[in-house]
Motif scaffolding. Structure first.
Motif, PDB file in Angstrom:
ATOM      1  N   ASP A   1       0.819  -1.216   0.000  1.00  0.00           N
ATOM      2  CA  ASP A   1       0.000   0.000   0.000  1.00  0.00           C
ATOM      3  C   ASP A   1       0.848   1.260   0.000  1.00  0.00           C
ATOM      4  O   ASP A   1       0.572   2.210  -0.735  1.00  0.00           O
TER       5      ASP A   1
ATOM      6  N   ASN B   1       0.995   4.084  -3.019  1.00  0.00           N
ATOM      7  CA  ASN B   1       0.700   5.501  -2.758  1.00  0.00           C
ATOM      8  C   ASN B   1       1.850   6.385  -3.214  1.00  0.00           C
ATOM      9  O   ASN B   1       1.626   7.476  -3.759  1.00  0.00           O
TER      10      ASN B   1
ATOM     11  N   TRP C   1      -1.278  -4.080  -4.557  1.00  0.00           N
ATOM     12  CA  TRP C   1      -1.960  -3.030  -5.308  1.00  0.00           C
ATOM     13  C   TRP C   1      -1.243  -2.790  -6.634  1.00  0.00           C
ATOM     14  O   TRP C   1      -0.077  -3.150  -6.797  1.00  0.00           O
TER      15      TRP C   1
END
Length: 257
Positions: free
Chosen positions: A30, A34, A59
Motif C-alpha cells: 500500500d 501511494n 496493489w
C-alpha cells in the motif's frame, strides 16, 4: 433477429472504456503504491490505485493509455517502485542452519544498514538511500577494544535543496550503530532534477474521443452511464418484442380458419 444484436455494441463500448486504463506498476504494497500515485500526480499524470488481481494483498497503479510513456519516464526518474531493503529481522533470519559468528555479524550489519535505508527513504524528497557500514566484529577472545568503525551514506534527492542536512544523516546513522560517532559517517548528497510537467498535451483520449485531461474522468463516467441506459433499453425492447410476438402467435392460433 436484428434486435438480438443490440446489446453487443454497448458491451463493445464498455470494453473500449475499460481498456483505456493501463497498469504501469503492480504487486506493490500500500505504501509503495501511494508513493507511485503521488509521484505521477505531482507530474500532472492522472493515476488510480486499485487492488492487483494477480497478487493477493497487493496493489497496482493505472494510468490512461496516452500517459503510459510519460508515467514510465517519471517512475524511472523517481526510481519507482523502490526495492525494499531487508531489515535486521529479515537478514538474521537467513543463512545456514548453524551460522558462524562472522556470518551472523555480517547479517546483523546488513540488517542495520537496511533499516537505516528505510528510515532515510521515508523522508519526503529522498529518492534513494544507500548505507554502507564498516563495523568490525567484536571478539570475545581479545582483551583489546574492537577496531573503530565507519560508515558512508549516499542519498539521492529531488531538487537542488536536500530534504535533510548532512548533519542529520550523520546523527541518524551514528545513533543506529553502537560505538559509531557522527564524525565517522561520510555523507554524499546527489541532486536529481524535479520532473518537468510542461510540454505535455492537455488532451487525453477516451477511446476515439479527445477531451481535456481535467474532464476525462467525467466523460468516462458519463459514457459508462450511457452504456448502462442503452443496455437497459435494449433489454426492455427485447422483452417487449418477445411478448408482442407471443401475442401475435396466440392471436393467429385462435383466429378461425
Amino acid at each position: 433477429m436484428r434486435l438480438a444484436h443490440l446489446p453487443l455494441w454497448p458491451l463493445a463500448l464498455l470494453f473500449i472504456l475499460s481498456a483505456c486504463a493501463v497498469p504501469v506498476a503492480g504487486g506493490l504494497d500500500d505504501g509503495e503504491a501511494n508513493r507511485v500515485a503521488v509521484a505521477l500526480d505531482r507530474a500532472s499524470i492522472d493515476a488510480t490505485k486499485e487492488v492487483d488481481p494477480n497478487a493477493e494483498g497487493k496493489w497496482r497503479v493505472n494510468v490512461a493509455r496516452d500517459d503510459v510513456a510519460s508515467a514510465l519516464s517519471v517512475m524511472r526518474d523517481e526510481e519507482l517502485p523502490r526495492h525494499e531493503p531487508q531489515g535486521v529481522l529479515e537478514a538474521v533470519g537467513k543463512g545456514s542452519l548453524v551460522p558462524s559468528e562472522a556470518a551472523e555479524h555480517a547479517q546483523l550489519v546488513a540488517g542495520i544498514a537496511g533499516d537505516l535505508e528505510k528510515s532515510l527513504e521515508r523522508v519526503d524528497g529522498v529518492l534513494s538511500a544507500r548505507v554502507h557500514l564498516n563495523v568490525p566484529a567484536p571478539s570475545p577472545l581479545r582483551d583489546t577494544a574492537p577496531a573503530h568503525g565507519s560508515a558512508s551514506v549516499l542519498v539521492e534527492h529531488r531538487g537542488s535543496t536536500p530534504p535533510l542536512s548532512a548533519d542529520a544523516v550523520q546523527r541518524l546513522v551514528a545513533g543506529g550503530v553502537a560505538s559509531l560517532l557522527p564524525t565517522d559517517v561520510a555523507v554524499i548528497m546527489v541532486s536529481r532534477a524535479a520532473p518537468a510537467s510542461a510540454g505535455r498535451s492537455e488532451l487525453a483520449h477516451v477511446g476515439p474521443i479527445a477531451v481535456a485531461r481535467a474532464s476525462m474522468r467525467e466523460l468516462q463516467a458519463g459514457l459508462v452511464a450511457l452504456v448502462a441506459i442503452v443496455a437497459i433499453l435494449s433489454g426492455a425492447t427485447l422483452v417487449l418484442y418477445s411478448r408482442l410476438s407471443r401475442v401475435r402467435a396466440e392471436a393467429a392460433q385462435q383466429k378461425p380458419s
